[in-house]
Design an enzyme around this catalytic site. Sequence first.
Site, PDB file in Angstrom:
ATOM      1  N   ASP A 307     -16.263 -44.250-116.819  1.00 50.21           N
ATOM      2  CA  ASP A 307     -15.774 -44.915-118.154  1.00 50.21           C
ATOM      3  C   ASP A 307     -16.963 -45.296-119.169  1.00 50.21           C
ATOM      4  OD1 ASP A 307     -13.991 -46.082-120.094  1.00 50.21           O
ATOM      5  OD2 ASP A 307     -12.598 -46.394-118.462  1.00 50.21           O
ATOM      6  N   ASP A 423     -10.418 -40.881-125.403  1.00 53.50           N
ATOM      7  CA  ASP A 423      -9.510 -42.098-125.388  1.00 53.50           C
ATOM      8  C   ASP A 423      -9.625 -42.713-126.918  1.00 53.50           C
ATOM      9  OD1 ASP A 423      -8.033 -44.099-124.311  1.00 53.50           O
ATOM     10  OD2 ASP A 423      -9.824 -44.841-123.281  1.00 53.50           O
ATOM     11  N   GLU A 426      -5.972 -42.894-131.342  1.00 56.41           N
ATOM     12  CA  GLU A 426      -4.543 -43.187-132.128  1.00 56.41           C
ATOM     13  C   GLU A 426      -4.743 -43.186-133.638  1.00 56.41           C
ATOM     14  OE1 GLU A 426      -4.487 -43.943-127.840  1.00 56.41           O
ATOM     15  OE2 GLU A 426      -5.736 -44.923-129.279  1.00 56.41           O
ATOM     16  N   ARG A 506      -5.568 -39.450-124.522  1.00 59.76           N
ATOM     17  CA  ARG A 506      -4.501 -40.553-124.559  1.00 59.76           C
ATOM     18  C   ARG A 506      -3.362 -40.490-125.748  1.00 59.76           C
ATOM     19  NH1 ARG A 506      -6.178 -47.043-124.917  1.00 59.76           N
ATOM     20  NH2 ARG A 506      -6.487 -46.652-126.829  1.00 59.76           N
ATOM     21  N   ASP A1292      54.126 -10.816-128.845  1.00 57.26           N
ATOM     22  CA  ASP A1292      52.895 -12.028-128.679  1.00 57.26           C
ATOM     23  C   ASP A1292      53.657 -13.094-127.807  1.00 57.26           C
ATOM     24  OD1 ASP A1292      50.443 -13.201-128.671  1.00 57.26           O
ATOM     25  OD2 ASP A1292      50.538 -13.635-130.840  1.00 57.26           O
ATOM     26  N   GLU A1295      53.336 -14.711-122.304  1.00 51.41           N
ATOM     27  CA  GLU A1295      52.550 -14.766-120.828  1.00 51.41           C
ATOM     28  C   GLU A1295      53.587 -15.357-119.938  1.00 51.41           C
ATOM     29  OE1 GLU A1295      49.792 -13.882-123.625  1.00 51.41           O
ATOM     30  OE2 GLU A1295      51.210 -15.863-123.718  1.00 51.41           O
ATOM     31  N   ASP A1399      42.863 -13.473-128.690  1.00 49.28           N
ATOM     32  CA  ASP A1399      42.169 -14.327-129.879  1.00 49.28           C
ATOM     33  C   ASP A1399      40.804 -14.630-129.876  1.00 49.28           C
ATOM     34  OD1 ASP A1399      44.767 -14.207-130.833  1.00 49.28           O
ATOM     35  OD2 ASP A1399      45.450 -16.053-129.908  1.00 49.28           O
TER      36      ASP A1399
END
Length: 1634
Positions: A307, A423, A426, A506, A1292, A1295, A1399
Site C-alpha cells: 500500500d 485508489d 472519486e 476504487r 366465431d 369453442e 386474434d
Amino acid sequence: SSGMQKCLERACCWSPVDEANVPWCFFSKNHGYNFMENVCFAVDIEARLTRMDAPSLFGADIKELIFYAEMQTENRLRFKITDANQARFEVPHEHVQAPSSPPTGPLKYRLELIQKPFGLKVWRTSPEKLLFDTTIGPLVFADQYLQLSAKLPSHNIYGLGEHVHQTFRHDTNWKTWPIFTRDAFPNGGTHNLYGHYPYFTCLEDESGQSFGVFLMNSNAMEVTIQPAPAITYRTIGGVLDFYILVGDTPEAVVDEFTQLIGRPFIPPYWSLGFQLSRWDYGSLDEVKKVVERNRQIGIPYDVQYTDIDYMEDKKIFTYDMEKFKELPQFADYMHEKGQKYIVILDPAVSTGKRLNGPYEALERGHAAKVWVTEPDGNTPLIGEVWPGETVFPDYTNQACVDWWVDEISRFHKEVKHDALWIDMNEVANFVQGSSKGCAENKVNYPPFTPRILDNLLYSKTLCMDAKHKWGNHYDVHSLYGYSMVLATEKASREVFKTNRSMVFTRSSFPGVGKYAGHWLGDNAANWNDIKWAIPGMLEFNLFGVPYIGADICGFFDDSPEELCRRWMQVGAFYPFSRNHNAQGYKDQDPASYGADSLLVKTSKHYLNIRYTLLPYLYTLFYKAHVNGETVLRPMMHEFYSDSETWGVHSQFLWGAHLLITPVLDPGVENVEAYIPDAIWYDFEKERITDRKEKVNLNLPADKLGLHLRGGAILPAQRPDITTTYSRRHPMRLIIALDDNNAASGELFWDDGESRGILEELDVLTMHVTHNGYTDPNNLKFENITVMGVTGAPVSVLVSDGTTTNALTASQVNYNSTRKLELGKDYTVNWQDKYRNSRHFDCHPEAGSDQAKCEARGCIWKVRERRCSISEDCGISCYLVETASGITVDIERNTAFPSQRSQSRDISKLRVEITYLSGKSLRWKIFDPSNARYEVPIPLDLPAMPETEENNRLYTVQIKNKPFGIQVIRKDTEEIIWDSAVPGFTFSDQLLEISTLLPSNYVYGFGETEHPSYNHDLSYHKYGLFAKDQPPGYKLNSYGLHPFYMGLEKSKNAHGVLLLNSNAMDVTFLPTPALTYRTIGGILDFYMVMGPTPEAVVQQYTEVMIGRPVLPAYWSLGFQLCRYGYSNDAEIADLYRDMKAAKIPYDVQYADIDYMERQIDFKLDKVNFKGLPALVDDMRAEGMRFIFILDPAIAANETKGSYPAFDTGIEKDVFIKWPPELSNDIVWGKVWPDYPNITVDNSLDWDTQVEVSLFRAFVAFPDFFKNSTAEWWTQQIKDFYNNVIKFDGLWIDMNEPASFVHGTVGEKCLGDAALENPPYMPPLESMYRGLNHKTLCMNSEQILADGTRVKHYDVHNLYGWSHTKPTYDALLSATGKRGVVITRSTYPSSGRWAGHWLGDNYSAWDQLLKSIIGMMELIIWWFSKDKLCYCLYLTGADICGFFNHAQYEMCLRWMQLGAFYPFSRNHNSINMPRQDPVAWGPEFAAISRDVLNIRYTLLPYLYTLMYEAHAHGNTVVRPLLHEFVTDENTWSIDRQFLWGPALLVTAALDPVRTQKQLLYVHGAVVGVRGQFMNMDTPLSKINLHVRGGHVLPWQKPENNTHYSSVGQSQQTEPLTNYSDTVSEVMLQWMLYIYI
C-alpha cells in the site's frame, strides 16, 4: 405550515400521511410538457416539447426540449431529452455508441408516446406488458434540476449504486439513494459511495423476463424507489439519456448492458489466485516475513501487495529508500516462487520536493499542464491528500494521459511490478473543495442538492467549478475514476505489451469493467460487513464488473479468529480474493493465526478447492468477456421461476453450477439455506436430496456449504500453492448428472496472460473450436469424476475418433497410460440399464414426492426428486393375428398399485390393429366390457383392409414387458412407432401412452403457437383444449389437432392421428420420444406411411379426414375487416378510398358492430341502417360481403321480438343440464347486451359482465342435433332473404366461448371431477378448471343418433359441429359456393370451412409465426385463416389484430400477406386503422403493386386449390415437401412455397433496406442448395420461380369479377433452374421483385 405553503406555491398537492418517508407534497396534473407537433413513428423518432404553464420548482426551467428516441437493436431502446436550443453536457463515453445499422430482427419492445402531457410507455411486445411508464408523474427539466418518474411492473428491482445495500432486492418503500462518487466508509448507511451506477434490472415475474434501465448521466443525483412500484430520478445537470434493455431472462439483460457499455476484460489467470495486502507493513522486511510465513504453511497464494507505505512520504512514483530499499528486486523475489507483486497508485500528486532532490514526476506534470485547474482554466487547483498539499491530474486531458503513461513506464523500470491498484479516485480530497475553499455560485451551491453525504457537493472532493478538459467538475466528478482507468489501461498496455496485466479501481462508472476490476472499499472487521459484501458483489456483476471482491477479514478493526475464519471460507469464492487490513490493526493474514490453527486448516482447504476449480472460474470470465454472463451469479438469475430465489442474498453461485452457502453470523453452525429446484451434490461429501426448499445445513467451524448442480461438467486441475505451478498439473473433469442423466460444460484455456483469445474447449464432447494454443506443459486430463451414476454402468467408452477404449466404473480414473490430451477431441459415453425409463414421468402433476410416487408403484429417484415409471408395468398379453390385423387382449396385474386412486383403473383392455391399406393402419385400445365415449366423426376409411402382406409398407410387432406396439417401415427397417416403453396407463380419467420417435424432426399438434415449425424436443409440454385464447407461447387456443408428421433418418415421412376429443397434452422428450396424456375416451390411433411429406398429407385426407372443398375463386382475392367500424359510412368511405387507390380488393367484412347489441340476425338500424343498400351496391360492382355470426343466442329479449331464441326454445335446440340434474338451459354470457341499457365502457370487464348486468343471458345451440341444424338453417335463410345479402359467413366464439365460467353464477351441477379432473393437462388457467371461459363439463349434448354425451367429451367438437350446419345453410340461402370461416376446429373441419390464426398481435414476431401456422395447417388439413374451406386457404390477420401497428411492420406484413392463400387485413376496436389506404400514398402504392402480383397469379393459386381438392396436394408448402433429401430444409420456416414452383421469401424483421438470408434450390440467381443474402428494400419482396414448371397467369384488375373476364396466360415451361425465365414471366416478376 411552511411546508404546506411552499407546496401550494408550486401548484402542487398537499396531503399529510402518517407513514414514514411518504411525500406529503406531490405534483398536480398541470406540470410537465406537451408535444409541439405530431410525432412520426419510425426507427428513429424526434419531436419537440414545450413546457406547460406552471410554477417553477427551482428556477431556470427550459421551455423547449427535444425528444429523441432510437430503436437501436431488437432489445435496446434509447431515448434522450435535452434542451432544444442549447447544448448541454453529455457523458463522453469511450464505448457507448449507436449501432452502425438498424435492427434486423423483430423488436421485443414497443414505444408508446403520450402527447398531452408528455409521457412515454415502453411495452414488451410478447407477451404484451408495460415495463416503463413515465405518465405516473410529470417531466421536470430545469437547468439544474431534472426529474423523471416511471412506474415499473414489479417490486423485483436490483442494482443502483454504489451504496451498501443490505439486501440484494431493493426495498420499494420510499427509499432514496444518492449517486455521486465519494470517499466514504461502507458502514451500512444509505449514503453514496465510490461508484456511480444509475442502472437497475427489474425481474418482471416468474417467466424470467426482465429489463434493465440505464440513465447515462454523470451528475449528482438521487433515485427514489416507491411502492407503486415506481422509480423517480432527480439529477442536477446534463441530459436525460435513457437506455431500456429488454431480455428474456435476468442474465440476458446483463448481456445487453455489457454490449452497450463494454464487455468485461479477461483477467490474467494468476489474478484469480489468493492475494495478501495491508496498509502499513512498516518495511519490506515485514512484507517478506508475511510472505514467508504464508509460504511455509503451504497456503495457496499468488499475489502480494504494498500500500502507500512503500512510497517516500506517500508520494506516487517513488519508494522509501530506507524501509523499502530492496523494493526494485521484490518482484523478482516473488517471481522465483511463481508469485506476483502489485503496487498502489493514487491520483493526487504532492506539491512538495523529495528528500534528496526535486520531485520529477511533479515537474514533468507542471510542464505538460496536466492538472485540474481552478475556474480560470490555468491555475492548478490545490488540495490535500496523503502526502499533504497536492494537485490532481486531469485524465480527460490527452496531455495528462501521455504524462501518466510515461510516469508509469518510468516507475516500472525502477520498481518492477505486475499490475496496478488505483485508489482515492472519486476524487478524494482531505479539504473541502480546495485549499482556498470554493466560490459561492450556483455550481458549488446548486438550487437543489441530492441527499448525498454531508449535503455538500464538494465535501471531501474538489470544487464543482474546477475545470477539466471534459467540462466543469460539477459534470465530470463521477467520471474521474473512469477517466483514470482509461489512462491506466493505456499505461498497462505500454508497460506490459502483449502480456495481460490488470487494473483494479476504487471509483467506477459503467464501462469500467471493460478494463478494470473493483473492490468494495474500506469495510470493517464485523459480521455486518461480511454479510453486506454478497449483495455488493452481485450488484457489480449486474454492472458489468465481475472481477469483484471485498477485503477479506475486514479492513478496519482487529479481526477475531472466528470472523476471519468464516471470512476466509467465503472469500475463497470471491472472484477477487484478497485479505487486506488497515494501519494499526493486528495482522490477519492466515499464517498470523498460527500454522496449526483451525483458520489455517480451513483456509487451505477451501483455497485448494478454489485452485482446483480455477479452470472453471477462468472459463466463467471468458464467457463474461464474450457473452456478457455474470461470474458471481444471483440465485434468481438461474431459478427466476421460483419466487423464493428473488430475495436470496446470503448465498451465491459461481456461474450456473456451483452454489456457495457461507456462515455469516457468530457462534453459528447451522445455517438456513435455500436449495433451488435442481439436483445438487455436496462438493465434499455426497448428493443431497433436498430441492426447492429451505434446509438447515450443518456447517461446523471448518465448513461452508458448497454444492454442485446436476447438469454440469466442470473443468478442474490438481491444485498447488500458486497458479504458476497448478497450471502445470493435469486437468480433471467433474461431471454431475442432472434429472435426465445429462451434463454439459465448457473450458476456455490459453497461457493465462497473453492478450487475445486463443482456444475454447467444449467439454461435453471435448471439442476444440479454436485450436490455436498448444500448452507448453503438454497438459492432459488425468481424472474424470461422474456424480450421479447410481450403479456400475454397462459400459464406459472413451473415443478420440481413432481408437475407442472401454472402461467399467462410474468414477472413471485414467492411469498414466491413458490420459486425455488438452487440445484433442474426445467423446465420453456410458450406458446404463434404464436408458428409456429415465425419460417417462410417473407423476407429471405438480407436488410430486416419495410417498405419492411409491403409492403409484413407481420408483422415487431420491437424488433427482422425480418419480420414474417401473420397467415392469404389470400387463400381460394374449395375442391373435389375422391377415387383416392383430387383436391383443391385455390385462393389468391388479397386484401392481393403482397409478391414480381418483381415476378408476380399467384392468382388461383390447387392442385392435387394422391394416387399413398398404400405406395406412389403425390401432385402437379400448375397454371391451364397457362402452366408452368415442369420437362421433365419420372418417373416409378404406372399405376393406389390406390382407396381402407384400402390399404393405410396414410390419407390426407386439412387445411385452413393457407392453407396446412397434410399427416398422419395411424397406429401411426403421421403427417409426415404438410404445414399448414404461408408462402405459388406461384409467377412467387418464389415458397415457408414450412412443420413441425415429428422429428429432416432428411437426404439428395444435392449436398452440409454436416458435418454430420443427418442434424443440427439450421436455416441452403442450396442453390441447379448445379455448377463446389469443395465440401465445404454450397457450391452448381455438382448436384441437392431435396429429403430427414425423421425419425419419432415411428421409422418409409418416403421419399419426390420435382420434380423441378430450382435453389432453403432449410432451416432447429429447430421447427422442413423445408422451400423450388424455383425460377420457379411448386411444384410437391412425398412421399413414408417406413416404414423402407431400404423400403423408395426401393420404391423411384420402384415407381419414376427407379432402378440402374447392373455394370460390373470389375468396382468393384481398379482403378487409375490422372490429370497430362505427357505422356503414366508414365502410363506404373505405371502399371508395380503396377503389381510388386502385388496390385490388374482393371482400369486405362486418364484425359484431353491425348487429343490434351484438345479437345474431339483428341489424343495428341506427348506425348501420344503410348497410343493406351499400352491400347491394358493392356486390353489383363485383365485390363480396361476409358477416360474422356467433353461436350464443341472446335470451332476454321480449317474447316475440327475437325469433331465433323463441323458435330455439320451441325446437329444444339449446344445451341443457342432464335431466337427473335439472331441466334448465346451461346459461352463459357472451357479447349480447340487455335491451334498453347503456353500457358504461369505463367499467372494468368483469363488472360489465357480472356486477352491473350489462351482458344478457345467452343459450348455446347443440349443433349435434338434427333439429338444431334445421333451426340454424332457417335463421340464416331468413337473415339473407329479409335483412341483408351476403356471400359468406364467419362463425366465431365457437369453442364455445363464454364470459362467465361454466354458467351464470359459476356453480356447475353434477360430478366435480369433470370440471376439475384428477389429472389436469397444462392448460391456460388450468387451476380454474376446464370450465374456465366456457360451459360446465357436466352439460349434456345429444348426438344425431340420440346418444347422450357430456360436454366434457365433446367440448373440442363444438366448433366442428357448428361448421357443417353453417355450410349447408349458406348453400341453401345463396345457392352458390360461398365461404364459411370458423374459429374452432377439429380434424375434418376443412371439408366445410376455413380457419384463421386467431386474434394475433401487431408485432414483428407474428410474421414468422404466421408462416409456421400456415405450414402446420397443411398437416392438420384445414385452413388456418379466416377465408378457407380447406386447409390451404390459410393466413393470419395482416398487420395484427391487437395493438397499434407500425408503418414498416404493417407494410412488410402486407407484402407477406399478399402470398397468404387467405389474404385479409383485420384489426380490433380502439386501434388505429391499418388498411392500405390509411397509411398514405407510398404505403398504398407498394400494397397495390404486391397485390397486383397476387392477382396476376390467381389462376395458378386456384389451380393449386383444385389439386388440393382433387388429390390432397398442399398449397402453402414447406420447402422440405419438395426437397426432403436436403436436410437443411427440415428446419426452414422463414420461407415457403406456393405449390412446387413459387418460392416466397418475405422480410420478417425491421430495417428499411436489408440483406435477407435466402435458401434457394437453384434459380436464375445461379446457386442451389445454399443460403445467400438478397437485397430487400422496403418496397420489395423476394419471389423466385422454379425451373421446369408452367404457371398460368392473368392480367390483374380491381377485383376477381373483372380479372376473370380477361384471358388467362401461362409461362413457358422451364427445364432447368439455370434456364432463362421467359420474357412473359419476367414481365411481371422482374417488374418489382427480382
